[in-house]
Design an enzyme around this catalytic site. Structure first.
Site, PDB file in Angstrom:
ATOM      1  N   CYS A  20      28.630  51.968  45.091  1.00 58.67           N
ATOM      2  CA  CYS A  20      29.321  50.691  44.883  1.00 58.67           C
ATOM      3  C   CYS A  20      28.494  49.555  45.467  1.00 58.67           C
ATOM      4  CB  CYS A  20      30.654  50.670  45.611  1.00 58.67           C
ATOM      5  SG  CYS A  20      31.794  51.901  45.072  1.00 58.67           S
ATOM      6  N   SER A  49      38.659  47.965  37.704  1.00 60.46           N
ATOM      7  CA  SER A  49      38.665  47.265  38.985  1.00 60.46           C
ATOM      8  C   SER A  49      38.321  45.794  38.793  1.00 60.46           C
ATOM      9  CB  SER A  49      37.633  47.916  39.917  1.00 60.46           C
ATOM     10  OG  SER A  49      37.547  47.197  41.121  1.00 60.46           O
ATOM     11  N   CYS A  88      30.044  38.040  44.891  1.00 60.71           N
ATOM     12  CA  CYS A  88      30.413  38.492  46.231  1.00 60.71           C
ATOM     13  C   CYS A  88      29.120  38.666  47.036  1.00 60.71           C
ATOM     14  CB  CYS A  88      31.153  39.836  46.150  1.00 60.71           C
ATOM     15  SG  CYS A  88      32.626  39.775  45.112  1.00 60.71           S
ATOM     16  N   SER A 117      40.311  44.343  43.960  1.00 56.20           N
ATOM     17  CA  SER A 117      39.433  44.220  45.122  1.00 56.20           C
ATOM     18  C   SER A 117      39.961  43.105  46.009  1.00 56.20           C
ATOM     19  CB  SER A 117      38.013  43.885  44.669  1.00 56.20           C
ATOM     20  OG  SER A 117      37.501  44.945  43.899  1.00 56.20           O
ATOM     21  N   LEU A 118      40.474  43.474  47.188  1.00 52.07           N
ATOM     22  CA  LEU A 118      41.104  42.476  48.054  1.00 52.07           C
ATOM     23  C   LEU A 118      40.131  41.992  49.137  1.00 52.07           C
ATOM     24  CD1 LEU A 118      43.885  41.248  47.915  1.00 52.07           C
ATOM     25  CD2 LEU A 118      44.655  42.895  49.618  1.00 52.07           C
ATOM     26  N   HIS A 119      39.666  42.905  49.955  1.00 47.98           N
ATOM     27  CA  HIS A 119      38.592  42.667  50.947  1.00 47.98           C
ATOM     28  C   HIS A 119      38.955  41.838  52.171  1.00 47.98           C
ATOM     29  CE1 HIS A 119      36.362  44.672  47.948  1.00 47.98           C
ATOM     30  NE2 HIS A 119      35.884  43.633  47.291  1.00 47.98           N
ATOM     31  N   CYS A 163      30.959  55.644  35.663  1.00 47.59           N
ATOM     32  CA  CYS A 163      31.168  54.275  36.132  1.00 47.59           C
ATOM     33  C   CYS A 163      30.436  53.329  35.187  1.00 47.59           C
ATOM     34  CB  CYS A 163      30.632  54.146  37.564  1.00 47.59           C
ATOM     35  SG  CYS A 163      30.739  52.476  38.225  1.00 47.59           S
ATOM     36  N   CYS A 216      26.922  39.198  37.045  1.00 50.01           N
ATOM     37  CA  CYS A 216      28.338  38.991  37.365  1.00 50.01           C
ATOM     38  C   CYS A 216      28.511  37.586  37.926  1.00 50.01           C
ATOM     39  CB  CYS A 216      28.795  40.024  38.387  1.00 50.01           C
ATOM     40  SG  CYS A 216      30.543  39.863  38.833  1.00 50.01           S
ATOM     41  N   GLU A 276      23.499  49.039  34.296  1.00 51.03           N
ATOM     42  CA  GLU A 276      23.461  50.374  34.861  1.00 51.03           C
ATOM     43  C   GLU A 276      24.798  51.081  34.633  1.00 51.03           C
ATOM     44  OE1 GLU A 276      20.070  50.089  38.178  1.00 51.03           O
ATOM     45  OE2 GLU A 276      21.998  49.385  38.883  1.00 51.03           O
ATOM     46  N   GLU A 304      32.637  41.515  36.002  1.00 51.75           N
ATOM     47  CA  GLU A 304      34.061  41.346  36.295  1.00 51.75           C
ATOM     48  C   GLU A 304      34.839  41.608  34.993  1.00 51.75           C
ATOM     49  OE1 GLU A 304      36.464  41.091  38.542  1.00 51.75           O
ATOM     50  OE2 GLU A 304      37.751  40.784  36.813  1.00 51.75           O
ATOM     51  N   CYS A 360      27.413  42.215  47.417  1.00 55.16           N
ATOM     52  CA  CYS A 360      27.215  43.035  46.221  1.00 55.16           C
ATOM     53  C   CYS A 360      25.964  42.593  45.475  1.00 55.16           C
ATOM     54  CB  CYS A 360      28.448  42.923  45.316  1.00 55.16           C
ATOM     55  SG  CYS A 360      28.300  43.832  43.766  1.00 55.16           S
TER      56      CYS A 360
HETATM   57  N1  SAH Z   1      33.915  43.369  39.685  1.00 54.91           N
HETATM   58  C1  SAH Z   1      34.846  44.432  39.939  1.00 54.91           C
HETATM   59  C2  SAH Z   1      34.166  45.805  39.994  1.00 54.91           C
HETATM   60  C3  SAH Z   1      33.270  45.899  41.204  1.00 54.91           C
HETATM   61  S1  SAH Z   1      32.713  47.408  41.842  1.00 54.91           S
HETATM   62  C4  SAH Z   1      35.553  44.174  41.246  1.00 54.91           C
HETATM   63  O1  SAH Z   1      35.113  43.325  42.002  1.00 54.91           O
HETATM   64  O2  SAH Z   1      36.567  44.813  41.500  1.00 54.91           O
HETATM   65  C5  SAH Z   1      33.968  48.226  42.647  1.00 54.91           C
HETATM   66  C6  SAH Z   1      34.124  47.924  44.147  1.00 54.91           C
HETATM   67  O3  SAH Z   1      32.918  48.033  44.906  1.00 54.91           O
HETATM   68  C7  SAH Z   1      34.645  46.523  44.369  1.00 54.91           C
HETATM   69  O4  SAH Z   1      35.770  46.600  45.181  1.00 54.91           O
HETATM   70  C8  SAH Z   1      33.489  45.868  45.056  1.00 54.91           C
HETATM   71  O5  SAH Z   1      33.884  44.794  45.851  1.00 54.91           O
HETATM   72  C9  SAH Z   1      32.914  47.008  45.862  1.00 54.91           C
HETATM   73  N2  SAH Z   1      31.579  46.725  46.401  1.00 54.91           N
HETATM   74  C10 SAH Z   1      30.710  45.780  45.989  1.00 54.91           C
HETATM   75  N3  SAH Z   1      29.599  45.799  46.747  1.00 54.91           N
HETATM   76  C11 SAH Z   1      29.769  46.766  47.654  1.00 54.91           C
HETATM   77  C12 SAH Z   1      28.956  47.284  48.705  1.00 54.91           C
HETATM   78  N4  SAH Z   1      27.758  46.779  48.966  1.00 54.91           N
HETATM   79  N5  SAH Z   1      29.443  48.306  49.441  1.00 54.91           N
HETATM   80  C13 SAH Z   1      30.647  48.844  49.151  1.00 54.91           C
HETATM   81  N6  SAH Z   1      31.450  48.406  48.173  1.00 54.91           N
HETATM   82  C14 SAH Z   1      31.021  47.377  47.424  1.00 54.91           C
END
Ligand code: SAH
Length: 345
Positions: free
Chosen positions: A336, A194, A123, A217-219, A112, A119, A96, A165, A126
């Site tokens: 996202c 990212s 996570c 992406s830290l989280h 995007c 992937c 997509e 990724e 996601c």
């Molecule tokens: N693989 C890369 C790009 C991911 S998309 C990465 O992990 O950085 C960009 C951002 O969207 C990432 O920070 C990802 O963690 C976040 N993301 C993923 N699922 C999400 C969701 N359900 N709600 C909000 N953000 C989300």
């Protein structure tokens, strides 16, 4: 962009091979440059509309060498103007790509793009990693997403935040971004990549001062929780990731953005905000807080806007610039975390 052996298409060929293909059909080498320019600069994805080419050349190319290998398999548009394309490659695999028009008319759009089919990071919040990794995209398959995006309208920025990724398919991504810089004009400050931030890979890439901004992406500020939320980073301490970010800034001079998905009741408490602030204080970085977008397979809460704002305030009081990013494209499942390999059933 590759040897093109598997799928002959104009953009799958290296520039020299594309010129040879044009010359073999009675065209001139500069006709190949016209084709690249028409597609990349003007968004024309059909030889028939490239009227600067001789008619006979257009006809023979149309019959024998498709311009791109992907086809648009589906399109969804949400009320805010966001358009999600499902692109299908000749092997039947799909990714997509999301076109997000600026809120200011005439300011162009952000595209995007995806780097992998599926992937491997998986996570739990996601949709993209639900079934793991299927395969890497070829460089030209990444380029083609930009061409489809450009065909929808002018692009002013791009974010490599779609499926996959980026650091695990970096060679192909780097080749694609070089094309995007040279042919579409999106250079160092207009594209953001990212990643979950593999420290050794980042260190190697930083050496080359590549033409993009970096987002990590830290989280979570806590090792154990980060390993749960970003399973592929298990065993890598948050400190090492932040050190890699510092190293990136030192080598490239470009500040990093840390992304932090706010999962209601999981990582959005005041304590999390304070510990995140302690980690980041004194570092050259800003924070994007992304309230969780619901994904049908995961059971996380979406934080209220007050809760998101409180989290942001804790960071701000510690001197850290943070912004809450409410995603666009929600009704089209284009926000996202909502991108996946197939259209939602
Ligand atoms: N693989 C890369 C790009 C991911 S998309 C990465 O992990 O950085 C960009 C951002 O969207 C990432 O920070 C990802 O963690 C976040 N993301 C993923 N699922 C999400 C969701 N359900 N709600 C909000 N953000 C989300």
């Amino acid at each position: 962009m590759s040897d093109g052996a598997s799928v002959p298409s104009f953009f799958a060929l290296e520039p020299a091979a594309a010129e040879a293909a044009v010359v073999a059909r009675g065209g001139k080498a500069f006709h190949a440059r016209i084709i690249r320019r028409e597609a990349a600069e003007r968004g024309v994805l059909d030889y028939a509309r490239m009227t600067a080419l001789p008619a006979a050349l257009r006809a023979s190319l149309a019959a024998e060498l498709p311009l791109v290998s992907a086809r648009e398999a589906a399109r969804r548009e949400s009320r805010d103007g966001t358009i999600k394309l499902l692109l299908a490659f000749p092997d039947g695999r799909t990714v997509e790509t999301v076109y997000i028009p600026s809120r200011t008319a005439g300011k162009g759009a952000t595209l995007c793009v995806s780097t992998q089919v599926g992937c491997p990071v998986r996570c739990p919040f996601c949709a993209s990693g639900k079934d793991g990794l299927v395969r890497n995209l070829e460089a030209h398959e990444i380029v083609e997403q930009y061409l489809f995006g450009r065909a929808l309208g002018a692009l002013s920025r791009s974010v490599v935040m779609g499926i996959g990724e980026p650091l695990l398919n970096f060679e192909n991504l780097a080749r694609a971004l070089e094309f995007v810089r040279a042919e579409i004009g999106l250079g160092a400050r207009k594209t953001t990549v990212s990643t979950v931030g593999f420290p050794e890979r980042l260190a190697r890439i930083a050496e080359t001062n590549p033409p993009f901004q970096l987002a990590i992406s830290l989280h979570s500020p806590d090792d154990e929780q980060r390993w749960e939320l970003v399973p592929a980073m298990k065993g890598v301490p948050v400190d090492d990731v932040l050190a890699a970010g510092d190293d990136w800034f030192a080598k490239t001079g470009r500040e990093i953005t840390y992304e932090y998905v706010l999962l209601g009741g999981t990582n959005d408490s005041e304590g999390h905000a304070q510990r995140l602030a302690e980690r980041l204080v004194g570092r050259r970085a800003t924070v994007n807080l992304i309230p969780y977008n619901p994904v049908h397979l995961a059971q996380y809460g979406r934080p209220s806007s007050e809760r998101a704002e409180n989290f942001r305030m804790v960071l701000e009081e510690a001197g850290i610039v943070a912004t809450v990013r409410w995603s666009r494209g929600m009704e089209a499942d284009a926000a996202c975390g909502q991108l996946r390999m197939r259209p939602a059933r």
